[in-house]
Design an enzyme around this catalytic site. Structure first.
Site, PDB file in Angstrom:
ATOM      1  N   ALA A  43       5.710  -1.504   1.014  1.00 39.97           N
ATOM      2  CA  ALA A  43       6.278  -2.774   0.545  1.00 39.97           C
ATOM      3  C   ALA A  43       6.440  -2.715  -0.968  1.00 39.97           C
ATOM      4  O   ALA A  43       5.875  -1.848  -1.626  1.00 39.97           O
ATOM      5  CB  ALA A  43       5.372  -3.938   0.926  1.00 39.97           C
ATOM      6  N   THR A  45       5.096  -4.452  -3.765  1.00 37.71           N
ATOM      7  CA  THR A  45       3.904  -5.315  -3.823  1.00 37.71           C
ATOM      8  C   THR A  45       3.578  -5.831  -5.226  1.00 37.71           C
ATOM      9  O   THR A  45       2.575  -6.514  -5.384  1.00 37.71           O
ATOM     10  CB  THR A  45       2.665  -4.560  -3.297  1.00 37.71           C
ATOM     11  OG1 THR A  45       2.480  -3.397  -4.112  1.00 37.71           O
ATOM     12  CG2 THR A  45       2.821  -4.167  -1.851  1.00 37.71           C
ATOM     13  N   THR A  84       0.967 -10.539   4.440  1.00 38.59           N
ATOM     14  CA  THR A  84       0.025 -10.912   3.389  1.00 38.59           C
ATOM     15  C   THR A  84      -0.444 -12.364   3.454  1.00 38.59           C
ATOM     16  O   THR A  84       0.281 -13.236   3.959  1.00 38.59           O
ATOM     17  CB  THR A  84       0.713 -10.670   2.014  1.00 38.59           C
ATOM     18  OG1 THR A  84      -0.101 -11.197   0.985  1.00 38.59           O
ATOM     19  CG2 THR A  84       2.080 -11.320   1.925  1.00 38.59           C
ATOM     20  N   ASP A  85      -1.614 -12.597   2.881  1.00 41.61           N
ATOM     21  CA  ASP A  85      -2.134 -13.967   2.705  1.00 41.61           C
ATOM     22  C   ASP A  85      -1.265 -14.759   1.718  1.00 41.61           C
ATOM     23  O   ASP A  85      -1.330 -15.981   1.671  1.00 41.61           O
ATOM     24  CB  ASP A  85      -3.590 -13.924   2.199  1.00 41.61           C
ATOM     25  CG  ASP A  85      -3.799 -13.028   0.989  1.00 41.61           C
ATOM     26  OD1 ASP A  85      -3.048 -12.048   0.823  1.00 41.61           O
ATOM     27  OD2 ASP A  85      -4.719 -13.315   0.187  1.00 41.61           O
ATOM     28  N   TYR A 108       7.472 -12.814  -4.093  1.00 41.00           N
ATOM     29  CA  TYR A 108       6.799 -11.825  -3.234  1.00 41.00           C
ATOM     30  C   TYR A 108       6.465 -12.468  -1.883  1.00 41.00           C
ATOM     31  O   TYR A 108       6.813 -11.924  -0.830  1.00 41.00           O
ATOM     32  CB  TYR A 108       5.531 -11.322  -3.933  1.00 41.00           C
ATOM     33  CG  TYR A 108       4.610 -10.515  -3.050  1.00 41.00           C
ATOM     34  CD1 TYR A 108       4.974  -9.243  -2.601  1.00 41.00           C
ATOM     35  CD2 TYR A 108       3.361 -11.014  -2.653  1.00 41.00           C
ATOM     36  CE1 TYR A 108       4.124  -8.500  -1.786  1.00 41.00           C
ATOM     37  CE2 TYR A 108       2.513 -10.282  -1.850  1.00 41.00           C
ATOM     38  CZ  TYR A 108       2.886  -9.026  -1.413  1.00 41.00           C
ATOM     39  OH  TYR A 108       2.047  -8.296  -0.613  1.00 41.00           O
ATOM     40  N   LYS A 112       8.027 -11.554   1.767  1.00 44.13           N
ATOM     41  CA  LYS A 112       7.170 -11.069   2.856  1.00 44.13           C
ATOM     42  C   LYS A 112       7.305 -11.978   4.085  1.00 44.13           C
ATOM     43  O   LYS A 112       7.330 -11.496   5.212  1.00 44.13           O
ATOM     44  CB  LYS A 112       5.713 -11.002   2.398  1.00 44.13           C
ATOM     45  CG  LYS A 112       5.416  -9.935   1.353  1.00 44.13           C
ATOM     46  CD  LYS A 112       5.561  -8.501   1.871  1.00 44.13           C
ATOM     47  CE  LYS A 112       4.522  -8.138   2.894  1.00 44.13           C
ATOM     48  NZ  LYS A 112       4.658  -6.719   3.343  1.00 44.13           N
ATOM     49  N   TRP A 133      -6.465  -8.855   0.075  1.00 45.68           N
ATOM     50  CA  TRP A 133      -7.283  -8.145  -0.922  1.00 45.68           C
ATOM     51  C   TRP A 133      -7.774  -6.766  -0.434  1.00 45.68           C
ATOM     52  O   TRP A 133      -8.972  -6.497  -0.371  1.00 45.68           O
ATOM     53  CB  TRP A 133      -8.483  -9.016  -1.331  1.00 45.68           C
ATOM     54  CG  TRP A 133      -8.139 -10.189  -2.171  1.00 45.68           C
ATOM     55  CD1 TRP A 133      -6.908 -10.642  -2.515  1.00 45.68           C
ATOM     56  CD2 TRP A 133      -9.071 -11.104  -2.786  1.00 45.68           C
ATOM     57  NE1 TRP A 133      -7.027 -11.769  -3.305  1.00 45.68           N
ATOM     58  CE2 TRP A 133      -8.330 -12.068  -3.479  1.00 45.68           C
ATOM     59  CE3 TRP A 133     -10.478 -11.184  -2.801  1.00 45.68           C
ATOM     60  CZ2 TRP A 133      -8.941 -13.109  -4.192  1.00 45.68           C
ATOM     61  CZ3 TRP A 133     -11.068 -12.229  -3.495  1.00 45.68           C
ATOM     62  CH2 TRP A 133     -10.308 -13.168  -4.187  1.00 45.68           C
TER      63      TRP A 133
END
Ligand SMILES: NC(=O)c1ccc[n+]([C@@H]2O[C@H](COP(=O)([O-])OP(=O)(O)OC[C@H]3O[C@@H](n4cnc5c(N)ncnc54)[C@H](OP(=O)(O)O)[C@@H]3O)[C@@H](O)[C@H]2O)c1
Length: 274
Positions: A43, A45, A84-85, A108, A112, A133
């Protein structure tokens, strides 16, 4: 790949071998490859760079995963795609579940989330795994940066008003094969080590583990910083993005271990030997 090789026939592509921003190239390369499962951990990121390079972010994080899912459909293969969170806005104060409304506050996160949607729209069988994380071998992350700084400086600080959960890439790789079968769990799945912490607590625990393992450090304690001190950040980040792994625990019967156990294990494996 190291985890899967003993049991599966695995082929890996790094950035140079498969550029997700070249969708035609991706179609050609993967079209000529035979596989049952495709895992996409690549990705764009860099959260701040995504703000200024939106087109690139959407191409790599949103369009490309959709193309990967289409290629999988043609081969009757399953796509396991990481997310992702940061798809959440961080306004909640209890762990986010899969059915909670995503509401990204950065380019971002938006890119995503768009990637998740294009994967899920391509077919029910594909799996989107949201993690938070990450830390682990091969690729230095926050915890490695903190340990390095504690080896060099007597005073180190980390943010104490942002919450999520460190998650060990080794644990992610270990749990993943349970979902390789096409029939098992498509849709969205959260996977994080158990518990929650701030970056300051995370860094302090890492230093405590190093001390217990006899690794010499100059800094013993981690001071506190506020999110508002991070004036050089371009993108907004969620203040609270703890992921609930309850669905994972229910599906597999095995809840993830705590983040403290996972960090301690990583430090024993990766630092004690050095
Ligand atoms: N790290 C975290 O804390 C975290 C948290 C939540 C979710 N995630 C998700 O977990 C996944 C893995 O994250 P990570 O932390 O491992 O990311 P990372 O350390 O930034 O690694 C991303 C990988 O993707 C490659 N890549 C970037 N652009 C590419 C392109 N155009 N074509 C092909 N490969 C490309 C990078 O190669 P180069 O280095 O050569 O560019 C790198 O190998 C991502 O989906 C991310 O959104 C990560």
């Amino acid at each position: 790949m190291r985890e899967f090789r003993p049991k599966y026939e695995v082929v890996g592509f790094n950035h140079a071998q498969l550029d997700l921003s070249n969708l035609e190239g991706v179609r050609e390369e993967l079209g000529a490859t035979t596989f049952n499962v495709l895992v996409n951990a690549a990705a764009f990121t860099n959260v701040d760079a995504c703000e200024t390079e939106r087109d690139r972010a959407f191409r790599i994080n949103a369009e490309a995963p959709g193309v990967l899912a289409e290629i999988c459909n043609e081969k009757d293969a399953k796509l396991i795609h990481f997310s992702t969170d940061y798809v959440f806005d961080g306004e909640k104060r209890a762990p986010y579940r899969e059915e909670d409304q995503a509401n990204p506050i950065s380019a971002y996160g938006e890119s995503k989330l768009a990637g998740e949607n294009s994967v899920l729209a391509a077919g029910d069988g594909h799996l989107v795994v949201r993690v938070s994380w990450e830390f682990g071998p091969d690729r230095p992350s926050f915890v490695d940066a903190m340990i390095k700084r504690a080896q060099q400086d007597e005073k180190i600080d980390a943010i104490s008003d942002k919450f999520s959960t460190p998650t060990y890439t080794h644990d992610i790789a270990n749990m993943l094969p349970q979902f390789f079968d096409h029939g098992v769990a498509g849709g969205v799945l959260h996977f994080a080590n158990a518990g929650k912490c701030t970056w300051q607590e995370y860094a302090q625990w890492a230093l405590d583990c190093c001390r217990d393992a006899g690794i010499s450090l100059k800094a013993r304690t981690v001071g506190t910083l506020k999110l508002s001190d991070m004036t050089n950040w371009v993108a907004r980040r969620p203040v609270y993005s703890v992921l609930s792994s309850a669905k994972y625990a229910q599906l597999t019967g095995t809840p993830p271990r705590t983040w403290r156990e996972a960090v301690a294990d990583y430090i024993t494996r990766s630092y004690s030997k050095k």
